[in-house]
Each structure stands twice: as C-alpha cells, then as structure tokens.
Scaffold this active site. Sequence first.
Site, short mmCIF file in Angstrom:
data_model
loop_
_atom_site.label_atom_id
_atom_site.label_comp_id
_atom_site.label_asym_id
_atom_site.label_seq_id
_atom_site.Cartn_x
_atom_site.Cartn_y
_atom_site.Cartn_z
N GLU A 1 0.82 -1.21 0.00
CA GLU A 1 0.00 0.00 0.00
C GLU A 1 0.86 1.26 0.00
OE1 GLU A 1 -3.04 -0.22 -0.64
OE2 GLU A 1 -3.15 -2.40 -0.37
N HIS B 1 1.74 1.96 -3.62
CA HIS B 1 0.66 2.66 -4.33
C HIS B 1 0.65 4.14 -3.97
CE1 HIS B 1 -1.28 -0.68 -6.26
NE2 HIS B 1 -1.53 -1.33 -5.12
N ASP C 1 -4.84 -5.48 -8.96
CA ASP C 1 -4.16 -4.34 -9.59
C ASP C 1 -3.78 -4.65 -11.03
OD1 ASP C 1 -4.28 -3.02 -7.14
OD2 ASP C 1 -2.36 -3.82 -6.48
#
Length: 607
Positions: free
Chosen positions: A425, A428, A500
Amino acid sequence: MKPLSKNIIIFFLVVLALGVIFSSYSIKDTKPEVIGVSTLVEKIQNGEIEKIEVQEDTLNIYALDQTLYEMKKESGESLSDLLTNYGVTGEQLETINIEVVEPGMWMSLLRSILPTLIFLIGFLVIFWFLIGQMQGANNRALSFGQTKAKEVTNKKDRTTFKDVAGEAESKEELTEVVDFLKHPKKYTEVGAKIPKGVLLMGPPGTGKTLLARAVAGEANVPFFHISGSEFVEMFVGVGASRVRDLFGKAKKAAPCIIFIDEIDAVGRQRGTGLGGGHDEREQTLNQILVEMDGFAANIGVIVIAATNRPDVLDPALLRPGRFDRRITLDLPSLKDRRAILDIHSKNKPLAENIDLQRIAERTIGFSGADLMNIMNEGAILTARENKKIIVQKNLLDAIEKVMLGPERKSSILSDKERKITAYHEAGHAVVGHFLPHTDDVHKISIISRGRAAGYTMSLPSEDKKMHSRAEFIDELAMMLGGYAMEKYTFKDITTGASNDLQRATKLATSLVTKYGMSEKMGPRTYGEREELIFLGKEIHENRDYSEKTAQDIDEEVLRLLKDALDTAERVIVENNESIEKVVKELLEKETIEKEKFEEIVGKKIVE
C-alpha cells in the site's frame, strides 16, 4: 360473500342465541338454594313452606322467612304423588299454595321448531359461504387482466421538488409538464401540444423514482404508478389487457400522469429471436405503443417512465410522439452531493463540528442512493457504539464501508503478511503522490475490508468529465506501484497484486482500442462490442481488424504496462526513504489519513 350479508347473518344468530338463553333461564334477584326431596318434606311437615311454583321439572319453593329454594323432580311425575309417597298428608298440602306455571306460547313454539331452525340456518350459512367462494374465484379470474397500477392519494407525507437536491434541468423539464397539466390553456393558445411521454434515464440510484414521486407531489392531478414487471404474467395476453385497462382508467381521469418504473422490463427491442410475435412481453410493448400514439387519440395522459438501460429499448418506443422528452440524470456534482447530504441529515443528530463538505469531497462518483446509505450507515455505527451524536469519524467509516465493505476484524494477518501489505500500500501511495497527474491520496490502511487486505484511497480534487492521456499513464504506474514495491523490497511477488494487474490491463487495453491514445495504433477504435439482448449480459465483440493488428494491439498493451512498471520502480527508488517512514507508521497505527501522509512525504506537486 358481501359484507352486508355477513353482518345480517351474524346479527340474526346473536339475537337467536340471546333469545334461547333468556327464555331458558328465569331472571331472579337471588340465587336459590338447591335442596332434595327429604329436605322439602321435612320443611313442609314443620310448616315452613308458604308456596311452591311448578315449572315443568323445576320446583321454585318459597319459605315463610322469604328464603328461596329450588328442587328438580322426575319428568312426568306429579308433585302431589311425590309428596304423598314421602308421607306428606293432605292437611299439610292444603296449607301450601301450589301453582303450576305453564311455558309461554312463543317458548313452546321455539322449542318445537328450534332443532329444524338450527339445521336450516347452518345449511344456509354453509351454502352462502360456498357461493361467496365461487363468486370470489370468478371475480379473481375476471380481474386477472385488470391493471395493478396504484393511484397516489396520500397528501400528508408527499415528496416535492424541494426534497430533490440538484438535477435543476430535470426538475425544470418536469415542472413544465406539471404546469402543462395544471394550465393547459396557456400552452394550447400558442399552438403547443401536450407531450405524450417523458423518459427518465440514468445510472441506478440517481433519483429517477424520487423525481417521479416529486411529480406526484407537485401535480394536482391523478397519478398512477406501476412497475414494468407488473404487466407481464405467465398467460399470453394478460400484459396487453392490463395496459388497455390502465390507459382506460387514465383517460377517464384525464388530465393525469402514468409512471412506469423499470420500463425496460417490457420495452426491450423486439425481434431478438426469442418468442417471436407471440411473446407476451412483445404483445405488452405493442399495446403500450398503440395506447401512447396509435390510431385513437390519447389526450391528457402523460406517461413518465424510468430506466437505467435506455440502450435496450425498442426504437418505436423512443420516437417523438411517444417519449417526446428524454431526461438524463447523471451522478451528482460536488455541490449537489453536499445538498443531498443536507437533505438526508435533517432528522439525524449531527455533532456541531461535523464537516459535510469533506464528506461530499470524498464521495466523488457516488449516487444519491449511495449518499443516503452513507448517512444511514453513519447513524447505525453511532447506535452500535451506544452514542447519541453522529461524529465525523462515523461518516468517514461509513464511506469506506459502502466502498469496500465492513472491516474484517476476524481476519488477522500474520506479521509477515502485515509487513507485505504495508509495503504494497505504501508503494501505491508514494508512486501516486510523486506523479503529477494522479489524484490525491486521502487514506492508506492495512485493515482488511471486503476482499482487500489493505487499501489506498485516492480521490480527485474536483469532478471530472474528461480524462487526459497523461492522467491515464500516471494512473497505470500508480496501479502497479504495489506490485513494483513487493518486487523491489522482497525480491518476490504475491497474489495481493492480482486485482491491480487486472485493472491495469483493462485500462491499458482501453487506451489502445477504445480511446485512440496509442501513437503506434493510431487514432481509431478496435472492435465493436455489443450486448446480445436475448442472451442477457453476454457481450459479443465484432472484430473489425486482422490477426496482425491483434498482435500489434497485444504488443502495445504490454509496452504500456512495462513503461508504467518502469515508472513505478523509478519513483520507488528515488523516494525509498519516504516509503520506509510510511511503512513504519502503517505498522504502528494501521491507518494514515491525508494530513499525516503529507506530513511524512510532503505536499503533492501538481503541474
């Protein structure tokens, strides 16, 4: 059976029962004492009895001291013989006043005919009930083809245009329709004709049915509402019959409005190869077409219909003269979302420092129904915490619950999985933050929600109708940021990046085949995708390019993905120190809000 007939029968039975009860029992002020023959004889011999009333088999005995006794004797046996057999002399009987009370004429008559009367009444009741059942079955059979439309009659809790936030153009169009019905002369004097139909189109939850309810609240004319699925039944011809009945009632009540919700249930394009001309749905549609604009004039009846699938409707239904106006309802803008939140927060106890503007900013792409659900979920979370006031955190948690699902507190990750999720995360978030054309990162979390082990929430700062190629290219790199981060840190990859990769592949394919944003493939689209109506959701692609072009498309999609991965890896290497800080904060707090994230990595630079 009619209600009046039922009431008459019930009244008659009650009166009969009361008559039997009051005729069978004498009303006495005091309850008599029941005695036996020996006791009576003893009292007669002692001179205590003044009077005896003989009422068939019952003796009402009156003593000198005003005491009342009662005794039963055998049927057909004389009182004098009974007493004589027990040793009562004639002199003792002469001192007592013995009276024989005969039953009345009506009582005697009732006793003689009561058994026959009860049998007759029972027979009539059963016969009447069977006849009523047969009539009910016949009435249901005859009413099978009648419309199930309901007329709006409640004026107390009615919805008006004031209860609908946003959609100014849509409300203006519908206000004009309502005004036409209220003041038709104003329009007919200048040669204007009343519109036949208004079609409300838009994604689910954008307020099509709410607008129809607002029209019902604003219009001072009869308003009939029905669902498209209520026309169609298992028997052929019922739908068409119901359409005729609906328009027949509407014409009698004209001027009036008919609202058909989810009209695509019966208005789908004809001739799709399923059912042919005898298909029940097609017959229903044909009848709607005729009623709206056929050989006979349809004056004073406006049809409002709602659908989120205008692409599957029959062209004959959409032509002028039937649905003259088409109103498109879009997802609400920032200003409209704020207004919608204000409406749905009226009856909720909000904290004084609550910021609905921030909630509106975080809900880009949400429909009006989604916003109502957020306010409701916020209230539920407040009640679950045994609190009386809704605070900002409740609404922010409600947004995430609506978007991603509830927190999976039972899904506890191992230390290794938490670390992988934190780096994923952070990849990202940091890649998206340092690329100029991506949306702002509002929240990062490694708390499981729905099917996601963690999530990064990035939202645009303003509503957008168009997107540029540069935005898509940077978004591709952000999508692959987690994949690149796992590969860079652990020298391995996990299944956490599968979603993703799917999203990135779909976006890259759209850039090449749909948006014409590939220099190599040129400014054109590839493949015509159409939905086969009779197969429901099955999509058929009509390939309008060669096998060589298909290979070039695959190569271009792969090139875009590789370039995006290279960009993500470059950003990660350049900002590895910031990533480590973000990961450390995530492992400690599990959640990072926008303010804290920008405090760690700095403000976003936008070109």
